[in-house]
Design an enzyme around this catalytic site. Structure first.
Site, PDB file in Angstrom:
ATOM      1  N   ASN A 177     -60.454 -12.344 -10.500  1.00 54.40           N
ATOM      2  CA  ASN A 177     -61.300 -13.532 -10.620  1.00 54.40           C
ATOM      3  C   ASN A 177     -61.489 -13.894 -12.097  1.00 54.40           C
ATOM      4  O   ASN A 177     -61.535 -13.023 -12.969  1.00 54.40           O
ATOM      5  CB  ASN A 177     -62.636 -13.376  -9.874  1.00 54.40           C
ATOM      6  CG  ASN A 177     -63.439 -12.151 -10.230  1.00 54.40           C
ATOM      7  OD1 ASN A 177     -62.904 -11.136 -10.644  1.00 54.40           O
ATOM      8  ND2 ASN A 177     -64.749 -12.243 -10.067  1.00 54.40           N
ATOM      9  N   GLU A 223     -57.790 -13.971  -5.236  1.00 56.70           N
ATOM     10  CA  GLU A 223     -56.726 -14.251  -4.259  1.00 56.70           C
ATOM     11  C   GLU A 223     -55.908 -15.471  -4.661  1.00 56.70           C
ATOM     12  O   GLU A 223     -54.683 -15.488  -4.544  1.00 56.70           O
ATOM     13  CB  GLU A 223     -57.328 -14.504  -2.870  1.00 56.70           C
ATOM     14  CG  GLU A 223     -58.072 -13.322  -2.278  1.00 56.70           C
ATOM     15  CD  GLU A 223     -59.541 -13.302  -2.641  1.00 56.70           C
ATOM     16  OE1 GLU A 223     -59.903 -13.729  -3.765  1.00 56.70           O
ATOM     17  OE2 GLU A 223     -60.346 -12.861  -1.814  1.00 56.70           O
ATOM     18  N   CYS A 255     -60.475 -19.096  -0.039  1.00 52.58           N
ATOM     19  CA  CYS A 255     -59.275 -18.253  -0.170  1.00 52.58           C
ATOM     20  C   CYS A 255     -58.605 -18.021   1.187  1.00 52.58           C
ATOM     21  O   CYS A 255     -57.380 -17.928   1.260  1.00 52.58           O
ATOM     22  CB  CYS A 255     -59.627 -16.933  -0.846  1.00 52.58           C
ATOM     23  SG  CYS A 255     -59.962 -17.187  -2.608  1.00 52.58           S
ATOM     24  N   GLU A 289     -63.976 -16.315 -14.133  1.00 51.44           N
ATOM     25  CA  GLU A 289     -65.159 -17.174 -14.048  1.00 51.44           C
ATOM     26  C   GLU A 289     -65.229 -18.134 -15.234  1.00 51.44           C
ATOM     27  O   GLU A 289     -64.426 -18.057 -16.177  1.00 51.44           O
ATOM     28  CB  GLU A 289     -66.410 -16.289 -13.951  1.00 51.44           C
ATOM     29  CG  GLU A 289     -66.378 -15.460 -12.677  1.00 51.44           C
ATOM     30  CD  GLU A 289     -67.642 -14.657 -12.426  1.00 51.44           C
ATOM     31  OE1 GLU A 289     -68.478 -14.510 -13.341  1.00 51.44           O
ATOM     32  OE2 GLU A 289     -67.786 -14.175 -11.286  1.00 51.44           O
ATOM     33  N   ASN A 290     -66.192 -19.050 -15.140  1.00 58.38           N
ATOM     34  CA  ASN A 290     -66.328 -20.094 -16.148  1.00 58.38           C
ATOM     35  C   ASN A 290     -67.802 -20.417 -16.333  1.00 58.38           C
ATOM     36  O   ASN A 290     -68.572 -20.367 -15.358  1.00 58.38           O
ATOM     37  CB  ASN A 290     -65.554 -21.346 -15.685  1.00 58.38           C
ATOM     38  CG  ASN A 290     -65.395 -22.363 -16.785  1.00 58.38           C
ATOM     39  OD1 ASN A 290     -66.295 -23.151 -17.057  1.00 58.38           O
ATOM     40  ND2 ASN A 290     -64.257 -22.355 -17.430  1.00 58.38           N
ATOM     41  N   CYS A 309     -63.344 -15.182   0.526  1.00 59.52           N
ATOM     42  CA  CYS A 309     -64.209 -16.344   0.767  1.00 59.52           C
ATOM     43  C   CYS A 309     -63.448 -17.363   1.615  1.00 59.52           C
ATOM     44  O   CYS A 309     -62.222 -17.283   1.791  1.00 59.52           O
ATOM     45  CB  CYS A 309     -64.670 -16.959  -0.554  1.00 59.52           C
ATOM     46  SG  CYS A 309     -63.432 -17.975  -1.377  1.00 59.52           S
ATOM     47  N   TYR A 313     -69.890 -22.940 -13.571  1.00 58.59           N
ATOM     48  CA  TYR A 313     -69.623 -22.001 -12.466  1.00 58.59           C
ATOM     49  C   TYR A 313     -68.576 -22.446 -11.441  1.00 58.59           C
ATOM     50  O   TYR A 313     -67.736 -21.654 -11.047  1.00 58.59           O
ATOM     51  CB  TYR A 313     -70.916 -21.640 -11.729  1.00 58.59           C
ATOM     52  CG  TYR A 313     -71.950 -20.876 -12.533  1.00 58.59           C
ATOM     53  CD1 TYR A 313     -71.724 -20.492 -13.858  1.00 58.59           C
ATOM     54  CD2 TYR A 313     -73.170 -20.537 -11.965  1.00 58.59           C
ATOM     55  CE1 TYR A 313     -72.686 -19.791 -14.587  1.00 58.59           C
ATOM     56  CE2 TYR A 313     -74.130 -19.832 -12.689  1.00 58.59           C
ATOM     57  CZ  TYR A 313     -73.881 -19.466 -13.996  1.00 58.59           C
ATOM     58  OH  TYR A 313     -74.834 -18.781 -14.700  1.00 58.59           O
TER      59      TYR A 313
HETATM   60  N1  THU Z   1     -64.612 -13.814  -5.535  1.00 58.62           N
HETATM   61  C1  THU Z   1     -63.252 -13.619  -5.447  1.00 58.62           C
HETATM   62  O1  THU Z   1     -62.561 -13.460  -6.465  1.00 58.62           O
HETATM   63  N2  THU Z   1     -62.696 -13.599  -4.220  1.00 58.62           N
HETATM   64  C2  THU Z   1     -63.381 -13.763  -3.046  1.00 58.62           C
HETATM   65  O2  THU Z   1     -62.781 -13.907  -1.999  1.00 58.62           O
HETATM   66  C3  THU Z   1     -64.855 -13.720  -3.065  1.00 58.62           C
HETATM   67  C4  THU Z   1     -65.466 -14.030  -4.389  1.00 58.62           C
HETATM   68  C5  THU Z   1     -65.216 -13.865  -6.863  1.00 58.62           C
HETATM   69  C6  THU Z   1     -65.646 -15.244  -7.275  1.00 58.62           C
HETATM   70  C7  THU Z   1     -66.710 -14.941  -8.307  1.00 58.62           C
HETATM   71  O3  THU Z   1     -66.064 -14.759  -9.567  1.00 58.62           O
HETATM   72  C8  THU Z   1     -67.300 -13.611  -7.864  1.00 58.62           C
HETATM   73  O4  THU Z   1     -66.384 -13.072  -6.909  1.00 58.62           O
HETATM   74  C9  THU Z   1     -68.672 -13.725  -7.221  1.00 58.62           C
HETATM   75  O5  THU Z   1     -68.679 -14.695  -6.234  1.00 58.62           O
END
Ligand code: THU
Length: 140
Positions: free
Chosen positions: A45, A58, A92, A47-48, A89, A51
């Site tokens: 992941n 994934e 994804c 992030e930014n 999520c 948000y």
């Molecule tokens: N996150 C993922 O990378 N994959 C998922 O399927 C669930 C959530 C990340 C997004 C964010 O950077 C962090 O988990 C918290 O939500």
């Protein structure tokens, strides 16, 4: 009890997790996908500060596969900092569906607890490429 997750995917996903950029949530995620050719692609992941711009692990792995010319995904393994196996999520699940409706999804917790499910179980009644058949936006 499902079978233990594939070790090669687990190593690739754990190594990706260590590269995660998650200063806002503190929740690192690593994903590794196997394509039809047997190749493995990983993502973490990213992030930014704004948000919603953040990218899940994934979808990073999918992008790496596609840029390498691979479009058929057979398996994905997801690891995170949570002790519980981390489910993908909704966004994804949909992104994975595009490249492998029959794929297996391995979820692995921080301490190695794991579960394996099918994407079909995680995304029933999915909207996919065939939903657009016959429409101008459909695949040709
Ligand atoms: N996150 C993922 O990378 N994959 C998922 O399927 C669930 C959530 C990340 C997004 C964010 O950077 C962090 O988990 C918290 O939500």
């Amino acid at each position: 009890m499902s079978a233990p997750p594939p070790e090669d995917l687990l190593q690739a996903a754990r190594s990706a997790l260590r590269q995660a950029y998650a200063p806002y949530s503190g929740f690192r995620v690593g994903a590794a996908i196997r394509t039809a050719s047997g190749a493995i692609f990983a993502g973490c992941n990213v992030e930014n500060a704004s948000y919603p711009v953040s990218l899940c692990a994934e979808r990073g792995a999918i992008a790496a596969a596609v840029v390498a010319g691979e479009r058929q995904v057979t398996e994905v393994l997801i690891v995170s900092d949570s002790p519980d196996p981390c489910p993908p999520c909704g966004m994804c699940r949909q992104a994975l569906w595009e490249f492998g409706p029959d794929l297996l999804v391995h979820l692995v917790g921080r301490n190695g607890d794991s579960r394996t499910l099918s994407l079909r179980a995680l995304l029933p009644e999915a909207f996919g490429p065939s939903s657009l058949d016959g429409f101008p936006g459909g695949r040709s």
